[in-house]
Scaffold this motif. Structure first.
Motif, PDB file in Angstrom:
ATOM      1  N   LEU A  80      -6.357  28.028  48.197  1.00  0.00           N
ATOM      2  CA  LEU A  80      -5.182  28.726  47.663  1.00  0.00           C
ATOM      3  C   LEU A  80      -3.963  28.619  48.578  1.00  0.00           C
TER       4      LEU A  80
ATOM      5  N   PRO B 277      -1.335  24.431  48.132  1.00  0.00           N
ATOM      6  CA  PRO B 277      -1.076  24.167  46.711  1.00  0.00           C
ATOM      7  C   PRO B 277      -0.817  22.689  46.415  1.00  0.00           C
TER       8      PRO B 277
ATOM      9  N   SER C 221      -4.682  15.547  43.222  1.00  0.00           N
ATOM     10  CA  SER C 221      -4.073  16.394  42.174  1.00  0.00           C
ATOM     11  C   SER C 221      -3.189  15.606  41.219  1.00  0.00           C
TER      12      SER C 221
ATOM     13  N   ARG D 138      -9.348  21.137  43.642  1.00  0.00           N
ATOM     14  CA  ARG D 138      -8.333  21.703  42.727  1.00  0.00           C
ATOM     15  C   ARG D 138      -9.012  22.331  41.521  1.00  0.00           C
TER      16      ARG D 138
END
Ligand code: URP
Ligand code: ZN
Ligand code: ZN
Length: 458
Positions: A208, A211, A240, A290
């Motif tokens: 967390l 990001p 990501s 993720r």
């Protein structure tokens, strides 16, 4: 010594065909239907795929990290890789602060003495100065043709943009490839400190506080700087959608932009980091795992070509005695996951389900890594003149992944209990059998260092 592999389905990045393969001494000598040759040994590969040995361009054997060392060294790590169908690993030599690249490299050559498969080396650059820039050129001449830089881990690995840009200019001149750990370390570090101050110490906060937007931002910056420097750049362990968007955007602009992803970002998620009772620590790596929505985008990136390689970023730390150093603070959990043994099989699952062609599988795990990292035309495909690094892969055997019987020197598996299809039944390096029916025939020190040529677009 002649070995004949008969009756198999030979898969390369360009074709899938029924053929026999003749190996003479260390090299592939011929591929043809019904080869009529007197051989010293014949291996029946009926109903098997015959594929080039996997090439994993991202491993960390014996790497010091966070007060500990990765639990696989070159001996155990390359052996486990071979059991999984990978016959060449490219590991990262590390420059310590205050030392030359040469000193760091020599330490890695020493570690590499134990290798049981062939290996190459990249160099992690932690300090950029005039001496280091000169050394980069020397290393390229010796077959160390890629350099990893970090935009994350302030005070440990992170370089500022000026240093990164200078290294990129140098790489543009020498034909080297810059590999980037792309996460914006400044804001991430602020978030880490703020969370710890609020008592948020569990492993899930590792995810967390890092990001995806900070990965996307860093990737965007990499390619803007690389474009200005006229250098190709390669993103390691891309995790990501945000980062993939930045790669796509750069490629659409015509920038020489490349990237790998890793099995953990395709199969695991932040839900694993959130497992109770500190289990999440097993899944702490950077960039972090993720949310699940990112996985489909990464698979699409692999199918469409914006991602060219699947590597592992194999960085194993035992759950007991290493990961548990971070019991009171996620920031003290050594970063990294084991998977050098699982990569070829995990990506094969998409072939089994019809979502990836056999050729694209081979391209992602062997051919593209060999081409882009200067191992071609020695490694990466099955063709006359290439090293006889060959895997006979039985696609019809089902098994369950478990730390109970894996060969990595680590006390857990991220894929514990997962049922998979496919077993690398026979694994050969330069004509010598390393693995046959779950038995090991390699030797410590039997692997050789392979100098690599300069970067080539795949
Ligand atoms: O968490 C990771 N990825 N550990 C290994 C070091 C690196 O950044 O690749
Ligand atoms: Zn990294
Ligand atoms: Zn890594």
């Amino acid at each position: 010594m002649k070995t004949l592999i008969t009756g198999g389905t030979v898969v390369t990045a360009s074709e899938t065909l029924q053929a026999d393969v003749l190996v003479e001494e260390e090299k592939v000598a011929a591929i043809a239907l019904n080869l009529d040759v007197q051989a010293d040994r014949t291996i029946d590969a009926t109903d098997r795929y015959v594929i080039p040995g996997g090439v994993d361009v991202h491993t960390h054997f014996d790497l010091p990290f966070g007060g500990s060392f990765c639990s696989d060294d070159f001996g155990t790590g390359t052996r486990a890789a071979a059991f999984g169908g990978t016959t060449t690993c490219v590991d990262f030599a590390l420059q310590d602060y205050g030392e030359s690249l040469r000193q760091g490299l020599d330490r890695w050559f020493e570690k590499g003495q134990k290798a049981q498969t062939d290996f190459g080396l990249h160099m992690i650059v932690r300090e950029v100065n005039d001496q280091v820039l000169k050394e980069m050129d020397q290393l390229v001449g010796e077959g160390i043709t890629s350099f990893k830089l970090f935009m994350a881990y302030p005070g440990v690995f992170m370089l500022d943009d000026a240093a990164i840009f200078k290294a990129m200019q140098r790489a543009a001149d020498s034909g080297a490839l810059i590999m980037m750990h792309a996460e914006n370390g400044g804001p991430i570090d602020v978030l880490v400190q703020q969370h710890l101050a609020e008592g948020k110490t569990d492993p899930v906060y590792h995810g967390l506080t890092r990001p995806a937007a900070m990965e996307g931002e860093a990737v965007h910056r990499v390619f803007k700087m690389a474009e200005l420097a006229g250098a190709p750049a390669y993103i390691v362990h891309l995790s990501s959608r945000d980062a993939l968007d930045a790669v796509q955007e750069a490629r659409d602009r015509g920038v020489a932009a490349f990237a790998e992803t890793c099995p953990q970002y395709l199969y695991l998620s932040i839900d694993d980091l959130a497992r109770p009772d500190f289990e999440g620590a097993k899944f702490v790596c950077s960039p972090p795992l993720r949310s699940k929505e990112h996985q489909d985008e990464l698979w699409k990136g692999l199918a469409q070509g914006d991602l060219q390689i699947v590597a592992t970023d194999h960085a194993p730390f035992n759950f007991k005695g290493q990961k548990d150093m971070g019991k009171d603070s996620f920031a003290d959990i050594p970063n990294g996951l084991p998977s050098v043994e699982d990569r070829v099989t995990l990506i094969f699952q998409r072939v089994r389900s019809g979502q990836l062609s056999p050729s694209r599988w081979v391209e992602l795990v062997a051919t593209n890594p060999a081409k882009m990292f200067g191992l071609y035309p020695r490694k990466g495909t099955i063709a006359p003149g290439f090293d006889a690094d060959i895997v006979i892969f039985d696609p019809n055997r089902e098994r369950v992944i478990s730390a109970e019987d894996h060969h990595m020197n680590v006390d857990y598996s991220c894929y514990e209990g997962m049922t998979v299809w496919g077993v690398p039944e026979t694994v050969m390096q330069r004509g010598n059998v390393l693995v046959e029916n779950d038995q090991w025939f390699g030797t410590e020190g039997g692997g050789t260092f392979v100098p690599r040529s300069r970067f080539q677009e795949p």
